[in-house]
Enzyme design. Structure first.
Site, mmCIF file in Angstrom:
data_model
loop_
_atom_site.group_PDB
_atom_site.id
_atom_site.type_symbol
_atom_site.label_atom_id
_atom_site.label_comp_id
_atom_site.label_asym_id
_atom_site.label_seq_id
_atom_site.Cartn_x
_atom_site.Cartn_y
_atom_site.Cartn_z
ATOM 1 N N LYS A 22 0.845 -1.205 0.000
ATOM 2 C CA LYS A 22 0.000 0.000 0.000
ATOM 3 C C LYS A 22 0.879 1.253 0.000
ATOM 4 O O LYS A 22 0.632 2.184 -0.771
ATOM 5 C CB LYS A 22 -0.876 0.008 1.250
ATOM 6 C CG LYS A 22 -1.481 1.350 1.590
ATOM 7 C CD LYS A 22 -2.346 1.331 2.827
ATOM 8 C CE LYS A 22 -1.619 1.565 4.112
ATOM 9 N NZ LYS A 22 -1.312 2.960 4.444
ATOM 10 N N ASN A 23 1.928 1.254 0.832
ATOM 11 C CA ASN A 23 2.707 2.489 1.010
ATOM 12 C C ASN A 23 3.697 2.751 -0.116
ATOM 13 O O ASN A 23 4.335 3.800 -0.150
ATOM 14 C CB ASN A 23 3.406 2.484 2.368
ATOM 15 C CG ASN A 23 2.375 2.597 3.494
ATOM 16 O OD1 ASN A 23 1.214 2.918 3.256
ATOM 17 N ND2 ASN A 23 2.782 2.282 4.708
ATOM 18 N N CYS A 117 -3.930 7.714 9.949
ATOM 19 C CA CYS A 117 -4.094 7.120 11.288
ATOM 20 C C CYS A 117 -3.717 8.138 12.364
ATOM 21 O O CYS A 117 -2.742 8.859 12.245
ATOM 22 C CB CYS A 117 -3.188 5.897 11.424
ATOM 23 S SG CYS A 117 -3.768 4.537 10.430
ATOM 24 N N ARG A 122 1.671 13.919 13.178
ATOM 25 C CA ARG A 122 1.771 13.766 11.719
ATOM 26 C C ARG A 122 2.091 15.119 11.056
ATOM 27 O O ARG A 122 1.364 15.618 10.221
ATOM 28 C CB ARG A 122 0.475 13.189 11.130
ATOM 29 C CG ARG A 122 -0.073 11.944 11.779
ATOM 30 C CD ARG A 122 0.843 10.752 11.877
ATOM 31 N NE ARG A 122 1.237 10.125 10.647
ATOM 32 C CZ ARG A 122 0.585 9.119 10.071
ATOM 33 N NH1 ARG A 122 -0.540 8.707 10.577
ATOM 34 N NH2 ARG A 122 1.030 8.569 8.963
ATOM 35 N N ILE A 124 3.926 18.128 8.828
ATOM 36 C CA ILE A 124 4.342 18.156 7.414
ATOM 37 C C ILE A 124 5.397 19.243 7.196
ATOM 38 O O ILE A 124 5.647 19.653 6.060
ATOM 39 C CB ILE A 124 3.144 18.384 6.474
ATOM 40 C CG1 ILE A 124 2.404 19.676 6.824
ATOM 41 C CG2 ILE A 124 2.204 17.201 6.449
ATOM 42 C CD1 ILE A 124 1.403 20.108 5.772
ATOM 43 N N ASP A 125 6.036 19.662 8.284
ATOM 44 C CA ASP A 125 7.028 20.757 8.146
ATOM 45 C C ASP A 125 8.195 20.386 7.231
ATOM 46 O O ASP A 125 8.727 21.236 6.509
ATOM 47 C CB ASP A 125 7.547 21.154 9.535
ATOM 48 C CG ASP A 125 8.179 19.970 10.254
ATOM 49 O OD1 ASP A 125 7.465 18.966 10.474
ATOM 50 O OD2 ASP A 125 9.383 20.006 10.549
ATOM 51 N N GLN A 126 8.592 19.128 7.220
ATOM 52 C CA GLN A 126 9.717 18.728 6.367
ATOM 53 C C GLN A 126 9.334 18.727 4.884
ATOM 54 O O GLN A 126 10.151 19.035 4.025
ATOM 55 C CB GLN A 126 10.228 17.331 6.791
ATOM 56 C CG GLN A 126 10.725 17.294 8.220
ATOM 57 C CD GLN A 126 11.934 18.203 8.444
ATOM 58 O OE1 GLN A 126 12.964 18.049 7.786
ATOM 59 N NE2 GLN A 126 11.786 19.174 9.335
ATOM 60 N N ASP A 302 5.271 0.152 11.877
ATOM 61 C CA ASP A 302 3.985 -0.427 11.435
ATOM 62 C C ASP A 302 3.817 -1.866 11.900
ATOM 63 O O ASP A 302 2.768 -2.462 11.662
ATOM 64 C CB ASP A 302 3.860 -0.348 9.910
ATOM 65 C CG ASP A 302 3.713 1.092 9.464
ATOM 66 O OD1 ASP A 302 3.815 1.347 8.253
ATOM 67 O OD2 ASP A 302 3.511 1.958 10.331
HETATM 68 C C1 EPZ Z 1 4.515 6.665 6.415
HETATM 69 O O1 EPZ Z 1 3.872 7.683 7.139
HETATM 70 C C2 EPZ Z 1 3.532 5.508 6.372
HETATM 71 N N1 EPZ Z 1 2.310 5.934 5.689
HETATM 72 C C3 EPZ Z 1 3.205 5.046 7.790
HETATM 73 O O2 EPZ Z 1 2.416 3.876 7.673
HETATM 74 C C4 EPZ Z 1 4.500 4.644 8.503
HETATM 75 O O3 EPZ Z 1 4.194 4.344 9.844
HETATM 76 C C5 EPZ Z 1 5.486 5.823 8.457
HETATM 77 O O4 EPZ Z 1 5.700 6.215 7.085
HETATM 78 C C6 EPZ Z 1 6.832 5.450 9.067
HETATM 79 O O5 EPZ Z 1 7.366 4.358 8.389
HETATM 80 C C7 EPZ Z 1 2.309 5.942 4.340
HETATM 81 O O6 EPZ Z 1 3.299 5.625 3.696
HETATM 82 C C8 EPZ Z 1 1.017 6.356 3.673
HETATM 83 P P1 EPZ Z 1 6.979 9.814 8.413
HETATM 84 P P2 EPZ Z 1 4.520 9.179 7.141
HETATM 85 O O7 EPZ Z 1 6.866 11.100 7.661
HETATM 86 O O8 EPZ Z 1 5.184 9.418 5.843
HETATM 87 C C9 EPZ Z 1 7.669 13.052 11.800
HETATM 88 C C10 EPZ Z 1 0.577 2.513 7.902
HETATM 89 O O9 EPZ Z 1 0.299 1.854 8.911
HETATM 90 N N2 EPZ Z 1 7.552 14.048 10.727
HETATM 91 O O10 EPZ Z 1 8.091 8.869 8.094
HETATM 92 O O11 EPZ Z 1 3.479 10.117 7.609
HETATM 93 C C11 EPZ Z 1 6.343 12.356 12.053
HETATM 94 O O12 EPZ Z 1 5.549 13.116 12.930
HETATM 95 C C12 EPZ Z 1 1.033 3.933 8.079
HETATM 96 O O13 EPZ Z 1 0.576 2.086 6.739
HETATM 97 C C13 EPZ Z 1 7.792 15.383 11.019
HETATM 98 O O14 EPZ Z 1 8.098 15.727 12.153
HETATM 99 O O15 EPZ Z 1 5.625 9.007 8.270
HETATM 100 C C14 EPZ Z 1 6.784 11.049 12.662
HETATM 101 O O16 EPZ Z 1 7.025 11.227 14.043
HETATM 102 C C15 EPZ Z 1 0.843 4.429 9.487
HETATM 103 N N3 EPZ Z 1 7.680 16.302 10.023
HETATM 104 C C16 EPZ Z 1 8.115 10.760 11.952
HETATM 105 O O17 EPZ Z 1 8.534 12.007 11.390
HETATM 106 C C17 EPZ Z 1 7.332 15.951 8.738
HETATM 107 O O18 EPZ Z 1 7.253 16.845 7.864
HETATM 108 C C18 EPZ Z 1 8.015 9.741 10.820
HETATM 109 O O19 EPZ Z 1 6.971 10.167 9.980
HETATM 110 C C19 EPZ Z 1 7.085 14.580 8.465
HETATM 111 C C20 EPZ Z 1 7.206 13.645 9.472
#
Ligand code: EPZ
Length: 427
Positions: A22-23, A117, A122, A124-126, A302
């Site tokens: 899915k991801n 979820c 979650r 999006i600053d990055q 996950d």
């Molecule tokens: C992806 O989420 C997946 N979702 C998540 O899977 C997965 O848990 C996660 O990556 C980590 O592997 C999809 O791919 C659709 P991140 P994502 O950006 O991209 C922080 C599932 O079960 N962060 O890697 O949202 C964030 O808050 C789902 O399939 C910032 O601070 O995860 C988190 O603490 C659940 N600023 C950490 O980084 C940002 O701009 C990792 O988040 C972005 C993220």
């Protein structure tokens, strides 16, 4: 609302076919708008998240043809709209991949702020940092993320946190920018690599995906392609832990993540690897261990709820540390109703193994926690009814059918009458 009714006690035995990831499928679908030529994608999972994204893409003029459940042909040459605010799109995290894709191709995008979820803030600053580094204006107004740029120019971007989504979004925004973009401290997950391979098959020039430095040389044009999405390692891992918890013998086709195997061996399972499948045999009592979720190649966040369910039945005390999301233990309250003995302090769960779970009525708080509660129900004494299985169906295709195929007593029900019917049938 539909629910799962489960009678616990059957060891899972047999083979289960894993679907597309899915991801990986979500960013690949979004990236297909970056060419005016036809894109043909197969091994796409037929789950709610991919279907919601496809309908949002149709709503902005992408021609979508489902040749079968797992094959789709896309043509984005007549996109009519760069504003994506489809009601459903707010419900899925991956909606924001359309920003990187539309910005990268059209230098303009407006997409509803993402959902997903409820496992943490979650942020999006990055993503925004990356888009701005490439020369885009970014603002958030009326629930939309609005981005536009005169030109997109390559930049050297250092991620403050390892982010799968931000790495993917910046990669798409940079792939047609002028010059070279370097993303440092990038996420290395298999689905990041899969997207890079997909874009390269369209004529992009991306090197280093899967490492923590990705180099992207901007190209002027991306062409059509045919591509098969990688298998879903988290779906595979979920079935592997279901085998462990139910003392089963399950072969998962095709393979999965090494870090998942390592933990299954640590808790006392036997794992046999072949070229294109892996077999998990769990005959001995499960043992305690320590786990810390980390970005790839560490143990995946996950899979954190699934291993916690297994450790809840393991001898001794285990510790699970969730280092990625700040609120991913919500399901522990539900698991406690099934007899688990777990104490959560901030991002650490201290798990004192118990000898059994007992069936109860529980709610799925999110996608992976929902799947983990199903695993608990498969081994619990008596009947478990799981509500809000909407979450589970966002990411698991035919979850109950696949489980029934390896011996589980699980059915989808929609009211009390059907629950009683199920109970009569299995008792
Ligand atoms: C992806 O989420 C997946 N979702 C998540 O899977 C997965 O848990 C996660 O990556 C980590 O592997 C999809 O791919 C659709 P991140 P994502 O950006 O991209 C922080 C599932 O079960 N962060 O890697 O949202 C964030 O808050 C789902 O399939 C910032 O601070 O995860 C988190 O603490 C659940 N600023 C950490 O980084 C940002 O701009 C990792 O988040 C972005 C993220």
């Amino acid at each position: 609302m539909e629910q799962y009714a489960i009678k616990g006690g059957n060891p899972l035995v047999g083979e289960v076919e894993i679907g597309g990831a899915k991801n990986a499928a979500l960013p690949i679908l979004a990236a297909s708008v970056m060419t005016d030529e036809t894109v043909y994608i197969e091994n796409m999972p037929d789950v709610r998240d991919t279907n919601v994204l496809l309908s949002a893409m149709e709503n902005i003029g992408v021609i979508v043809k489902r040749t079968d459940r797992h094959k789709v042909t896309l043509n984005a040459s007549n996109i009519s709209e760069l504003v994506v605010e489809d009601e459903n799109i707010k419900k899925i995290r991956a909606s924001y991949y359309l920003i990187g894709a539309l910005l990268g191709k059209y230098k303009h995008a407006e997409v509803a702020l993402p959902g997903g979820c409820d496992i943490g803030c979650r942020a999006i600053d990055q993503h925004i940092k990356g888009f701005r580094a490439l020369g885009a204006d970014v603002k958030i107004e009326h629930g939309l993320i609005k981005t536009q740029a005169e030109h997109l120019r390559g930049s050297h971007i250092y991620m403050d946190v390892v982010s799968v989504g931000a790495t993917i979004n910046i990669m798409m925004a940079a792939v047609m920018a002028e010059g070279t973009t370097i993303i440092e401290n990038s996420a290395k997950e298999p689905h990041v690599v899969d997207l890079a391979n997909f874009l390269n098959s369209m004529g992009a020039n991306i090197k280093g995906a899967g490492t923590d430095v990705i180099r992207i040389k901007g190209v002027s044009h991306l062409h059509g392609t045919e591509y098969a999405v990688i298998p879903d390692q988290i779906e595979a891992g979920t079935f592997m832990f279901a085998a462990a918890v139910t003392k089963g013998d399950v072969t998962v086709i095709p393979k999965h993540l090494e870090s998942i195997t390592a933990k299954l061996l640590e808790i006392g399972c036997e794992v046999e690897e072949a070229d294109d499948c892996i077999r998990v045999v769990a005959s001995k009592p499960l043992q305690h261990t320590q786990v810390k979720t980390l970005p790839y190649p560490g143990f995946p966040t996950d899979m954190q709820p699934q291993i916690t369910v297994a450790l809840g039945l393991s001898k001794g005390t285990s510790i699970v540390t969730e280092s990625i999301f700040e609120n991913r233990f919500k399901y522990v309250d539900e698991l406690t109703r099934m007899g688990a003995n777990i104490k959560v302090e901030s991002n650490i769960a201290i798990i004192n193994g118990v000898t059994r779970y007992t069936g109860a009525r529980v709610n799925a708080p999110d996608l992976r926690a929902g799947a983990a509660l199903v695993i608990a129900g498969l081994v619990a004494e008596g009947i478990t009814v799981i509500d809000d299985i909407y979450f589970i169906e966002r990411g698991y295709e035919e979850f109950d059918q696949k489980l029934r195929g390896i011996g589980a007593q699980i059915e989808k029900v929609s009211d009390e009458k059907e629950i009683q019917k199920f109970i009569l049938k299995v008792s």
